[in-house]
Design a protein around this motif. Structure first.
Motif, PDB file in Angstrom:
ATOM      1  N   VAL A  67      -1.264  10.862   7.835  1.00  0.00           N
ATOM      2  CA  VAL A  67      -1.004  11.525   6.398  1.00  0.00           C
ATOM      3  C   VAL A  67      -2.240  10.696   5.584  1.00  0.00           C
ATOM      4  CG1 VAL A  67       1.217  11.879   6.712  1.00  0.00           C
ATOM      5  CG2 VAL A  67       0.751   9.643   5.522  1.00  0.00           C
ATOM      6  N   PRO A  68      -2.338  11.641   4.665  1.00  0.00           N
ATOM      7  CA  PRO A  68      -3.088  10.856   3.836  1.00  0.00           C
ATOM      8  C   PRO A  68      -2.488  10.279   2.422  1.00  0.00           C
ATOM      9  CG  PRO A  68      -3.326  13.254   2.881  1.00  0.00           C
ATOM     10  CD  PRO A  68      -2.333  12.722   4.601  1.00  0.00           C
ATOM     11  N   ALA A  69      -3.143   9.382   1.678  1.00  0.00           N
ATOM     12  CA  ALA A  69      -2.498   8.245   0.787  1.00  0.00           C
ATOM     13  C   ALA A  69      -3.578   7.829   0.073  1.00  0.00           C
ATOM     14  CB  ALA A  69      -1.905   6.985   1.125  1.00  0.00           C
ATOM     15  N   VAL A  70      -3.494   7.543  -0.840  1.00  0.00           N
ATOM     16  CA  VAL A  70      -3.672   6.372  -1.666  1.00  0.00           C
ATOM     17  C   VAL A  70      -3.799   5.082  -2.554  1.00  0.00           C
ATOM     18  CG1 VAL A  70      -4.024   6.711  -4.714  1.00  0.00           C
ATOM     19  CG2 VAL A  70      -3.819   8.787  -2.992  1.00  0.00           C
ATOM     20  N   THR A  75      -8.639  -3.259  -1.543  1.00  0.00           N
ATOM     21  CA  THR A  75      -8.502  -3.255  -0.467  1.00  0.00           C
ATOM     22  C   THR A  75      -8.751  -4.758  -0.886  1.00  0.00           C
ATOM     23  OG1 THR A  75      -9.660  -2.907   0.324  1.00  0.00           O
ATOM     24  CG2 THR A  75      -7.318  -1.226   0.948  1.00  0.00           C
ATOM     25  N   GLY A  76      -9.275  -5.463  -1.489  1.00  0.00           N
ATOM     26  CA  GLY A  76      -9.813  -6.954  -1.277  1.00  0.00           C
ATOM     27  C   GLY A  76      -9.037  -7.789  -1.562  1.00  0.00           C
ATOM     28  N   ALA A  92      -1.633  -2.472   2.864  1.00  0.00           N
ATOM     29  CA  ALA A  92      -1.935  -3.400   1.221  1.00  0.00           C
ATOM     30  C   ALA A  92      -1.256  -1.980   0.907  1.00  0.00           C
ATOM     31  CB  ALA A  92      -3.527  -2.594   0.896  1.00  0.00           C
ATOM     32  N   THR A  93      -1.218  -2.012  -0.436  1.00  0.00           N
ATOM     33  CA  THR A  93       0.213  -1.200  -1.570  1.00  0.00           C
ATOM     34  C   THR A  93      -0.309   0.463  -1.699  1.00  0.00           C
ATOM     35  OG1 THR A  93       1.242  -2.858  -2.077  1.00  0.00           O
ATOM     36  CG2 THR A  93       2.035  -0.175  -3.872  1.00  0.00           C
ATOM     37  N   VAL A  94      -0.105   1.068  -1.034  1.00  0.00           N
ATOM     38  CA  VAL A  94       0.097   2.695  -1.102  1.00  0.00           C
ATOM     39  C   VAL A  94       1.059   3.940  -1.543  1.00  0.00           C
ATOM     40  CG1 VAL A  94      -1.916   2.171   0.701  1.00  0.00           C
ATOM     41  CG2 VAL A  94       0.456   3.133   1.696  1.00  0.00           C
ATOM     42  N   ARG A  95       0.428   4.289  -1.907  1.00  0.00           N
ATOM     43  CA  ARG A  95       1.106   5.517  -2.610  1.00  0.00           C
ATOM     44  C   ARG A  95       0.779   7.198  -1.524  1.00  0.00           C
ATOM     45  NH1 ARG A  95       0.085   5.490  -7.394  1.00  0.00           N
ATOM     46  NH2 ARG A  95      -1.623   7.429  -7.190  1.00  0.00           N
ATOM     47  N   TRP A  96       1.811   7.341  -0.912  1.00  0.00           N
ATOM     48  CA  TRP A  96       1.637   8.560   0.496  1.00  0.00           C
ATOM     49  C   TRP A  96       2.829   9.304  -0.564  1.00  0.00           C
ATOM     50  CZ3 TRP A  96       4.263   4.451   1.414  1.00  0.00           C
ATOM     51  CH2 TRP A  96       5.647   4.920   1.949  1.00  0.00           C
ATOM     52  N   THR A  97       2.953  11.136   0.227  1.00  0.00           N
ATOM     53  CA  THR A  97       3.629  12.141   0.284  1.00  0.00           C
ATOM     54  C   THR A  97       4.606  12.210   1.393  1.00  0.00           C
ATOM     55  OG1 THR A  97       2.473  13.315  -1.881  1.00  0.00           O
ATOM     56  CG2 THR A  97       4.458  15.054  -0.663  1.00  0.00           C
ATOM     57  N   ALA A  98       6.209  12.322   1.257  1.00  0.00           N
ATOM     58  CA  ALA A  98       6.485  12.025   2.802  1.00  0.00           C
ATOM     59  C   ALA A  98       6.554  13.481   3.082  1.00  0.00           C
ATOM     60  CB  ALA A  98       7.852  11.723   2.198  1.00  0.00           C
ATOM     61  N   SER A  99       8.007  13.708   4.303  1.00  0.00           N
ATOM     62  CA  SER A  99       7.587  15.393   5.083  1.00  0.00           C
ATOM     63  C   SER A  99       8.223  16.262   4.046  1.00  0.00           C
ATOM     64  CB  SER A  99       7.806  15.360   6.416  1.00  0.00           C
ATOM     65  OG  SER A  99       8.922  14.365   6.753  1.00  0.00           O
ATOM     66  N   SER A 107       4.128  -0.345   2.073  1.00  0.00           N
ATOM     67  CA  SER A 107       2.897  -1.151   2.677  1.00  0.00           C
ATOM     68  C   SER A 107       2.100  -0.848   3.961  1.00  0.00           C
ATOM     69  CB  SER A 107       3.374  -2.945   2.073  1.00  0.00           C
ATOM     70  OG  SER A 107       1.556  -3.201   3.011  1.00  0.00           O
ATOM     71  N   ALA A 108       1.417  -0.375   3.915  1.00  0.00           N
ATOM     72  CA  ALA A 108       0.729  -0.171   5.046  1.00  0.00           C
ATOM     73  C   ALA A 108      -0.969  -0.615   5.866  1.00  0.00           C
ATOM     74  CB  ALA A 108       0.946   1.380   5.013  1.00  0.00           C
ATOM     75  N   LEU A 109      -1.070  -0.434   6.246  1.00  0.00           N
ATOM     76  CA  LEU A 109      -2.283  -0.917   7.216  1.00  0.00           C
ATOM     77  C   LEU A 109      -3.204   0.416   6.864  1.00  0.00           C
ATOM     78  CD1 LEU A 109      -1.308  -2.929  10.438  1.00  0.00           C
ATOM     79  CD2 LEU A 109      -2.239  -3.662   8.710  1.00  0.00           C
ATOM     80  N   VAL A 110      -4.577  -0.239   5.846  1.00  0.00           N
ATOM     81  CA  VAL A 110      -5.656   0.431   6.081  1.00  0.00           C
ATOM     82  C   VAL A 110      -7.051  -0.207   6.043  1.00  0.00           C
ATOM     83  CG1 VAL A 110      -4.524   1.306   4.347  1.00  0.00           C
ATOM     84  CG2 VAL A 110      -5.447  -0.488   3.288  1.00  0.00           C
ATOM     85  N   GLU A 111      -8.632   0.384   6.356  1.00  0.00           N
ATOM     86  CA  GLU A 111      -8.889  -0.031   6.334  1.00  0.00           C
ATOM     87  C   GLU A 111     -10.032  -1.499   5.008  1.00  0.00           C
ATOM     88  OE1 GLU A 111     -12.538   3.041   7.174  1.00  0.00           O
ATOM     89  OE2 GLU A 111     -11.493   3.295   9.076  1.00  0.00           O
TER      90      GLU A 111
END
Length: 194
Positions: A67-70, A75-76, A92-99, A107-111
């Motif tokens: 899913v897309p997240a912000v 990430t630095g 990193a800490t991210v914000r997303w919209t659940a289903s 917190s999720a793994l991101v590039e």
């Protein structure tokens, strides 16, 4: 002719022979059973394990979705997810919209290398919680194969070890019998014949 002689030598424990003991026949059957279980059982265990692992990886690929997240924080300043510096994902800490449409933060793994407010893709499990990406088809096939080979070798090693233990016990019985026979017959050889 050489093949027939080799077969006779190979099957000597089953041939009638006045020097053949019951332990020799028992040992021959143990060796045959151990090798049969190692080859057939190891193959079956490997195939079953590989199939179960492949099914598990397929289920993971089915249950997880991207899913897309912000990014809330760039990430630095995030902590690297791996031990080495060459790992390109960070937590990193991210914000997303659940289903169900509700906003979530976690917190999720991101590039690595993104600034706060950047759009990234994260992986969620069936409960809409951040998780790692499922293995690709080729990675799952490789890991399933390795697990299958490992299971087959583990079963083969256990069976081989058990067979070795049984053969060691048979050797100990033979040594005990030889010792008793030597104690009985050995003193007769010490006397000179007139």
């Amino acid at each position: 002719m050489r093949g027939a002689q080799g077969a006779r030598q190979w099957c000597w424990r089953w041939r009638r022979n006045p020097l053949r003991r019951r332990d020799d026949v028992f040992e021959a059957w143990i060796v045959l059973i151990v090798w049969t279980v190692m080859v057939l059982g190891g193959t079956v265990a490997g195939l079953v394990t590989a199939h179960a692992a492949e099914a598990s990886f397929t289920r993971l690929r089915h249950d997880r979705h991207a899913v897309p997240a912000v990014l809330v924080v760039g990430t630095g300043s995030a902590v690297p997810a791996g031990e080495s510096a060459v790992y390109d994902h960070v937590r990193a800490t991210v914000r997303w919209t659940a289903s169900d449409g509700s906003p979530r933060v976690g917190s999720a793994l991101v590039e690595s290398g993104h600034k706060a407010g950047s759009h990234v893709m994260i992986w969620l499990d069936a409960r809409d919680l951040p998780t790692t990406a499922p293995p690709t088809g080729s990675a799952a096939a490789t890991e399933s194969s390795l697990l299958g080979v490992g299971a087959g070798m583990a079963l083969g090693g256990l069976v081989f070890g058990f067979g070795g233990l049984v053969r060691w016990r048979l050797d100990q019985r033979r040594y005990d019998r030889w010792e008793r026979e030597w104690e009985r017959l050995g003193p007769q050889w010490g006397h000179k014949t007139p």
